[in-house]
Motif scaffolding. Structure first.
Motif, mmCIF file in Angstrom:
data_model
loop_
_atom_site.group_PDB
_atom_site.id
_atom_site.type_symbol
_atom_site.label_atom_id
_atom_site.label_comp_id
_atom_site.label_asym_id
_atom_site.label_seq_id
_atom_site.Cartn_x
_atom_site.Cartn_y
_atom_site.Cartn_z
ATOM 1 N N GLY A 120 0.824 -1.201 0.000
ATOM 2 C CA GLY A 120 0.000 0.000 0.000
ATOM 3 C C GLY A 120 0.856 1.249 0.000
ATOM 4 N N LYS A 121 0.270 2.337 -0.495
ATOM 5 C CA LYS A 121 1.054 3.566 -0.632
ATOM 6 C C LYS A 121 1.321 4.264 0.691
ATOM 7 N N THR A 122 0.604 3.897 1.751
ATOM 8 C CA THR A 122 0.823 4.533 3.052
ATOM 9 C C THR A 122 1.628 3.662 4.019
ATOM 10 N N SER A 123 2.098 2.512 3.552
ATOM 11 C CA SER A 123 2.913 1.643 4.401
ATOM 12 C C SER A 123 4.196 2.357 4.810
ATOM 13 N N PRO A 124 4.637 2.171 6.052
ATOM 14 C CA PRO A 124 5.920 2.754 6.454
ATOM 15 C C PRO A 124 7.073 2.328 5.543
ATOM 16 N N ASN A 125 7.065 1.071 5.087
ATOM 17 C CA ASN A 125 8.127 0.607 4.190
ATOM 18 C C ASN A 125 8.068 1.332 2.851
ATOM 19 N N THR A 126 6.877 1.585 2.361
ATOM 20 C CA THR A 126 6.727 2.324 1.107
ATOM 21 C C THR A 126 7.216 3.757 1.276
ATOM 22 N N LEU A 127 6.847 4.380 2.369
ATOM 23 C CA LEU A 127 7.285 5.756 2.622
ATOM 24 C C LEU A 127 8.806 5.828 2.763
ATOM 25 N N ARG A 128 9.407 4.848 3.439
ATOM 26 C CA ARG A 128 10.873 4.820 3.566
ATOM 27 C C ARG A 128 11.531 4.638 2.198
ATOM 28 N N ALA A 129 10.940 3.793 1.363
ATOM 29 C CA ALA A 129 11.498 3.589 0.021
ATOM 30 C C ALA A 129 11.401 4.874 -0.801
ATOM 31 N N THR A 134 4.580 16.114 2.216
ATOM 32 C CA THR A 134 3.129 16.333 2.297
ATOM 33 C C THR A 134 2.436 15.079 2.812
ATOM 34 N N ASP A 135 2.815 13.926 2.277
ATOM 35 C CA ASP A 135 2.189 12.678 2.710
ATOM 36 C C ASP A 135 2.559 12.325 4.145
ATOM 37 N N ARG A 136 3.795 12.546 4.520
ATOM 38 C CA ARG A 136 4.200 12.220 5.892
ATOM 39 C C ARG A 136 3.505 13.128 6.901
ATOM 40 N N VAL A 137 3.344 14.402 6.590
ATOM 41 C CA VAL A 137 2.610 15.291 7.500
ATOM 42 C C VAL A 137 1.183 14.785 7.667
ATOM 43 N N ARG A 138 0.552 14.427 6.551
ATOM 44 C CA ARG A 138 -0.839 13.970 6.578
ATOM 45 C C ARG A 138 -0.971 12.639 7.328
ATOM 46 N N LEU A 139 -0.043 11.714 7.101
ATOM 47 C CA LEU A 139 -0.157 10.374 7.676
ATOM 48 C C LEU A 139 0.438 10.255 9.078
ATOM 49 N N LEU A 140 1.521 10.961 9.333
ATOM 50 C CA LEU A 140 2.257 10.777 10.582
ATOM 51 C C LEU A 140 2.178 11.965 11.528
ATOM 52 N N GLY A 141 1.833 13.123 10.972
ATOM 53 C CA GLY A 141 1.805 14.336 11.776
ATOM 54 C C GLY A 141 3.071 15.149 11.573
ATOM 55 N N PRO A 142 3.012 16.439 11.890
ATOM 56 C CA PRO A 142 4.139 17.332 11.604
ATOM 57 C C PRO A 142 5.362 17.115 12.489
ATOM 58 N N THR A 159 8.789 12.653 9.502
ATOM 59 C CA THR A 159 8.365 13.920 8.899
ATOM 60 C C THR A 159 9.459 14.971 9.070
ATOM 61 N N LEU A 160 10.014 15.052 10.250
ATOM 62 C CA LEU A 160 11.082 16.017 10.517
ATOM 63 C C LEU A 160 12.313 15.728 9.657
ATOM 64 N N GLU A 161 12.623 14.443 9.472
ATOM 65 C CA GLU A 161 13.749 14.081 8.621
ATOM 66 C C GLU A 161 13.505 14.540 7.181
ATOM 67 N N SER A 162 12.306 14.300 6.668
ATOM 68 C CA SER A 162 11.980 14.731 5.303
ATOM 69 C C SER A 162 12.072 16.249 5.171
ATOM 70 N N ARG A 163 11.573 16.948 6.173
ATOM 71 C CA ARG A 163 11.629 18.409 6.145
ATOM 72 C C ARG A 163 13.075 18.898 6.144
ATOM 73 N N ALA A 164 13.922 18.284 6.965
ATOM 74 C CA ALA A 164 15.332 18.686 7.031
ATOM 75 C C ALA A 164 16.038 18.424 5.701
ATOM 76 N N TRP A 165 15.781 17.266 5.088
ATOM 77 C CA TRP A 165 16.391 16.969 3.790
ATOM 78 C C TRP A 165 15.938 17.971 2.751
ATOM 79 N N LEU A 166 14.638 18.288 2.762
ATOM 80 C CA LEU A 166 14.115 19.230 1.782
ATOM 81 C C LEU A 166 14.714 20.615 1.999
ATOM 82 N N ASP A 167 14.848 21.035 3.245
ATOM 83 C CA ASP A 167 15.469 22.304 3.541
ATOM 84 C C ASP A 167 16.900 22.362 3.008
ATOM 85 N N ARG A 168 17.658 21.298 3.198
ATOM 86 C CA ARG A 168 19.039 21.264 2.705
ATOM 87 C C ARG A 168 19.094 21.341 1.184
#
Length: 189
Positions: A129-138, A164-172, A177-186
């Motif tokens: 599924g598209k919301t699986s933690p393994n899918t999100l990590r991939a 966007t998906d991690r905020v919606r699924l996991l929370g801000p 989510t914080l890791e994705s935000r930090a990577w995007l910021d960099r």
């Protein structure tokens, strides 16, 4: 009294090998998994699920201990065995494909890592599924290796969609989510 080949003893050895690595000793985990693998193969044969899982764990700790090329090579040998024994869509097979992609990148081939993850992602979505933690990590790994392969704009776009998906699924405030935000910021600097 239990002997060295008792399932409880083998399970404890597996757990101990993992704990050794998690405690910061990847070479110790590698060595413990190598010793365990020898015994599991002797007791159960090369195709037993526990043997295949231990081979995967051993490859991971080989990489963590500083030899990404050897980890990649071990996973490349393991993958066809997992497909043959477990099937193409088995969680263990999918995990080995993800690990092979990672260690390919760590061994110096970010394009191969990116391509392997791009091939894996549709299978993860279909199976887990598209919301699986393994899918999100991939998806996160695919973005990472896309950037490492020289496509910063593609990595940025992939991370923005993932964020966007991690905020919606996991929370801000979730660590992923914080890791994705930090990577995007960099990448956005």
């Amino acid at each position: 009294m239990l002997g060295p080949d008792a399932q409880e003893v083998l399970t404890t050895r597996n757990n101990l090998a993992s704990a050794i690595g998690e405690a910061g000793n990847p070479a110790g985990a590698r060595d413990a998994y190598a010793a365990l693998l020898t015994d599991l193969e002797r007791l159960h044969g090369p195709d037993a699920p526990a043997v295949l899982t231990t081979r995967n764990n051993l490859a991971e700790w080989i990489g963590q201990a500083g030899d990404p090329a050897k980890a990649r090579d071990a996973l490349a040998v393991l993958l066809p065995d997992r497909v043959r024994v477990l099937g193409h869509d088995a969680p263990g097979t999918l995990a080995t494909r993800a690990s092979l992609a990672r260690w390919s990148g760590e061994a110096g081939d970010p394009t191969r890592a990116r391509d392997a993850l791009a091939s894996l992602l549709p299978d993860l979505v279909r199976v887990l599924g598209k919301t699986s933690p393994n899918t999100l990590r991939a998806r996160a790994s695919l973005a990472w290796w896309t950037g490492k392969a020289g496509n910063a704009a593609g990595a940025r776009d992939a991370l923005a969609a993932l964020l966007t998906d991690r905020v919606r699924l996991l929370g801000p405030e979730h660590p992923d989510t914080l890791e994705s935000r930090a990577w995007l910021d960099r990448l956005s600097r």
